[in-house]
Motif scaffolding. Structure first.
Motif, short mmCIF file in Angstrom:
data_model
loop_
_atom_site.label_atom_id
_atom_site.label_comp_id
_atom_site.label_asym_id
_atom_site.label_seq_id
_atom_site.Cartn_x
_atom_site.Cartn_y
_atom_site.Cartn_z
N GLU A 61 0.83 -1.20 0.00
CA GLU A 61 0.00 0.00 0.00
C GLU A 61 0.87 1.26 0.00
OE1 GLU A 61 -3.13 0.16 -0.39
OE2 GLU A 61 -3.83 -1.87 -0.04
N MET A 62 1.94 1.23 0.76
CA MET A 62 2.82 2.40 0.84
C MET A 62 3.53 2.65 -0.49
SD MET A 62 4.48 1.90 4.64
CE MET A 62 5.62 3.25 4.39
N THR A 63 3.87 1.57 -1.20
CA THR A 63 4.51 1.72 -2.51
C THR A 63 3.58 2.40 -3.50
OG1 THR A 63 5.84 -0.26 -2.12
CG2 THR A 63 5.62 0.49 -4.40
N HIS A 64 2.30 1.99 -3.48
CA HIS A 64 1.32 2.63 -4.36
C HIS A 64 1.18 4.12 -4.03
CE1 HIS A 64 -0.55 -0.11 -7.18
NE2 HIS A 64 -0.49 -1.08 -6.29
N ALA A 65 1.19 4.42 -2.74
CA ALA A 65 1.08 5.82 -2.34
C ALA A 65 2.32 6.61 -2.74
CB ALA A 65 0.86 5.91 -0.83
N ALA A 66 3.49 5.99 -2.59
CA ALA A 66 4.75 6.68 -2.89
C ALA A 66 4.90 6.97 -4.38
CB ALA A 66 5.93 5.86 -2.39
N VAL A 67 4.37 6.09 -5.22
CA VAL A 67 4.56 6.25 -6.66
C VAL A 67 3.52 7.20 -7.26
CG1 VAL A 67 3.06 4.41 -7.58
CG2 VAL A 67 5.26 4.89 -8.68
N GLN A 68 2.53 7.59 -6.49
CA GLN A 68 1.47 8.45 -7.02
C GLN A 68 1.99 9.78 -7.58
OE1 GLN A 68 -1.48 7.48 -7.64
NE2 GLN A 68 -2.30 9.43 -8.35
N PRO A 69 2.91 10.49 -6.89
CA PRO A 69 3.45 11.73 -7.49
C PRO A 69 4.13 11.50 -8.84
CG PRO A 69 3.97 11.63 -5.16
CD PRO A 69 3.42 10.29 -5.53
N LEU A 70 4.83 10.36 -8.96
CA LEU A 70 5.47 10.05 -10.24
C LEU A 70 4.44 9.79 -11.33
CD1 LEU A 70 8.36 7.69 -9.02
CD2 LEU A 70 8.50 10.12 -9.63
N ARG A 71 3.35 9.18 -10.94
CA ARG A 71 2.27 8.93 -11.91
C ARG A 71 1.67 10.24 -12.41
NH1 ARG A 71 -0.54 4.64 -12.75
NH2 ARG A 71 -2.51 5.77 -12.48
N LEU A 72 1.50 11.19 -11.50
CA LEU A 72 0.96 12.50 -11.90
C LEU A 72 1.90 13.21 -12.85
CD1 LEU A 72 -0.45 13.71 -8.45
CD2 LEU A 72 -1.74 12.84 -10.40
N GLN A 73 3.20 13.14 -12.56
CA GLN A 73 4.17 13.76 -13.45
C GLN A 73 4.19 13.07 -14.82
OE1 GLN A 73 8.10 14.16 -11.68
NE2 GLN A 73 7.20 14.43 -9.65
N SER A 74 4.13 11.74 -14.79
CA SER A 74 4.13 10.97 -16.04
C SER A 74 2.90 11.30 -16.87
CB SER A 74 4.20 9.47 -15.74
OG SER A 74 4.09 8.71 -16.92
N ASP A 75 1.75 11.44 -16.22
CA ASP A 75 0.52 11.75 -16.94
C ASP A 75 0.61 13.13 -17.58
OD1 ASP A 75 -2.31 11.12 -17.59
OD2 ASP A 75 -2.70 12.89 -16.33
N ALA A 76 1.19 14.08 -16.85
CA ALA A 76 1.35 15.43 -17.41
C ALA A 76 2.27 15.41 -18.64
CB ALA A 76 1.91 16.36 -16.35
N MET A 77 3.35 14.64 -18.56
CA MET A 77 4.27 14.54 -19.70
C MET A 77 3.59 13.86 -20.89
SD MET A 77 7.91 13.49 -17.92
CE MET A 77 8.66 13.33 -19.54
#
Length: 429
Positions: A7-23
């Motif tokens: 669960e913590m890994t999913h939470a930690a990767v969320q900012p990276l997902r937002l950046q990836s989506d923006a790119m």
């Protein structure tokens, strides 16, 4: 702690997902000249692959809105007709306003409770719908069932099957896909022992581990090589907060998925590399096919610890059913009691989950079923998944299941009719 780490890994990767989506949006924008270059396409494709790999996959939709009956499109509406704590009984209701009232055979498809949702059988249901009245067991994710509702084990699974068959009514045909083959056979045996009037007209067992000692696969060998305590210590975890099933002991779906992915890691890596290439090339059909498969494959659910451990011990370690020692609610499961239910088994030639002969073993247990009610079929060129999904299922396996069901119905109707006495008339007299 593993579940918490997940669960913590999913939470930690969320900012990276937002950046990836923006790119991804930036490099796909029609107003961005770079989007038309090879560099822009590669960056957008990489962001898309990253999104696929890190996404939390939820329960898929059935997506079955209509079927074809005699060439006419008929609307279909899945509806819950009977609900239990750990499972809903879905009925795929067909609109009678188009094709009229139909009296097709009733079929209960028992979905596997082995990590994936019942929607894994979408192709199975679609193929059966045009000529059958279809019901499906839609199992609930254990992590969303509060602790206050108690445990769920293999005995409960068998009870659910019996209750669903009794609810649907007489002359029902039951299909057990993969893991449910054992509890389906046990449920039918229990109903036969009680001379239940609702015992099914036929049961079809597809790629199921009836006797895992026959042609054991890597999965079978792993289950047999470790003591039950190892499984309890290694793969059983506690559901963390804020899930509704907090504190429930489960076999997490992501643990089982990681095991399956590892078994064929190179194939999955090649598939995602192929996705990257197809995205760059703009091959929308291949991208859609990849997305559809992995949307289903990566959507997993948790199993209750007691169900998982009891299944491992009963099916894979003690071989209780083929040994004639399986118990259900204190009663011996005796397949010799089955006399009124036809039996069909289906296996895949290349099945690496349930080896050839494991499902066929059911025929050796059901010795009192009439010989003309025994059916067995091995589909060449398919693995485990191909037994109940895909082109071979639609064109070669399902038509055979259909014919078995109709042959069984016909024989039952003939046997139910009173004998007619025909007087011979001598024309010469």
């Amino acid at each position: 702690m593993l579940y918490h780490a997940y669960e913590m890994t999913h939470a930690a990767v969320q900012p990276l997902r937002l950046q990836s989506d923006a790119m991804r949006r930036f490099y796909r924008s029609a107003f961005n000249p770079v989007a038309y270059t090879s560099v822009g396409k590669a960056v957008a494709a990489a962001c898309e692959v990253f999104e696929n790999v890190t996404r939390r996959y939820r329960k898929p939709e059935w997506g079955i809105d209509e079927t074809m009956i005699f060439g006419l499109p008929v609307k279909v509406e899945p509806e819950v007709v009977h609900s239990k704590l750990f499972c809903d009984l879905l009925h795929f209701k067909r609109d009678e306003s188009m094709a009229g009232k139909r009296y097709d055979p009733k079929v209960l498809v028992v979905a596997p409770l082995s990590g994936h949702y019942a929607t894994l059988l979408r192709g199975t249901v679609k193929a059966m719908l045009p000529e059958h009245d279809v019901y499906v067991t839609d199992w609930r994710d254990a992590r969303v069932v509060p602790m206050m509702y108690g445990d769920f084990d293999l005995d409960d699974f068998i009870d659910y099957i019996i209750e669903f068959l009794q609810f649907i009514g007489p002359n029902t045909h039951v299909i057990g896909v993969c893991q449910p083959s054992v509890p389906v056979l046990a449920a039918v045996a229990a109903m036969a022992a009680a001379d239940d009037p609702m015992q099914p007209a036929s049961m079809t067992l597809m790629g199921g581990p009836i006797d895992t000692r026959r042609n054991p696969t890597a999965v079978n060998e792993l289950a047999a090589s470790r003591p039950l305590s190892w499984f309890e210590q290694s793969v059983i975890h506690t559901v963390p907060y804020p899930n509704p099933g907090v504190m429930r002991r489960v076999y997490p779906g992501f643990v089982q998925l990681s095991g399956f992915m590892t078994m064929n890691l190179e194939r999955h890596m090649d598939a995602h590399a192929g996705l990257f290439r197809h995205l760059i090339e703009g091959d929308c059909d291949s991208v859609e096919q990849h997305q559809n498969f992995y949307d289903e494959y990566l959507s997993v659910m948790d199993l209750t610890a007691e169900f998982y451990l009891q299944t491992v011990r009963t099916v894979f370690q003690e071989h209780s059913l083929p040994e004639g020692r399986m118990m259900h609610r204190g009663e011996l499961v005796d397949c010799r009691k089955i006399r009124k239910t036809a039996l069909m088994t289906v296996e895949g030639e290349l099945d690496d989950i349930c080896g050839l002969g494991q499902t066929e073993a059911a025929h050796d247990l059901c010795v009192n079923i009439p010989i003309d009610d025994h059916y067995h079929y091995v589909q060449p060129g398919v693995g485990h998944y191909g037994v109940f999904n895909g082109t071979r299922w639609r064109t070669e396996i399902q038509p055979r299941v259909r014919e078995m069901i109709r042959s069984t119905d016909f024989k039952r109707r003939i046997q139910a009719k009173p004998a007619r006495i025909i007087r011979r008339v001598d024309a010469a007299g």
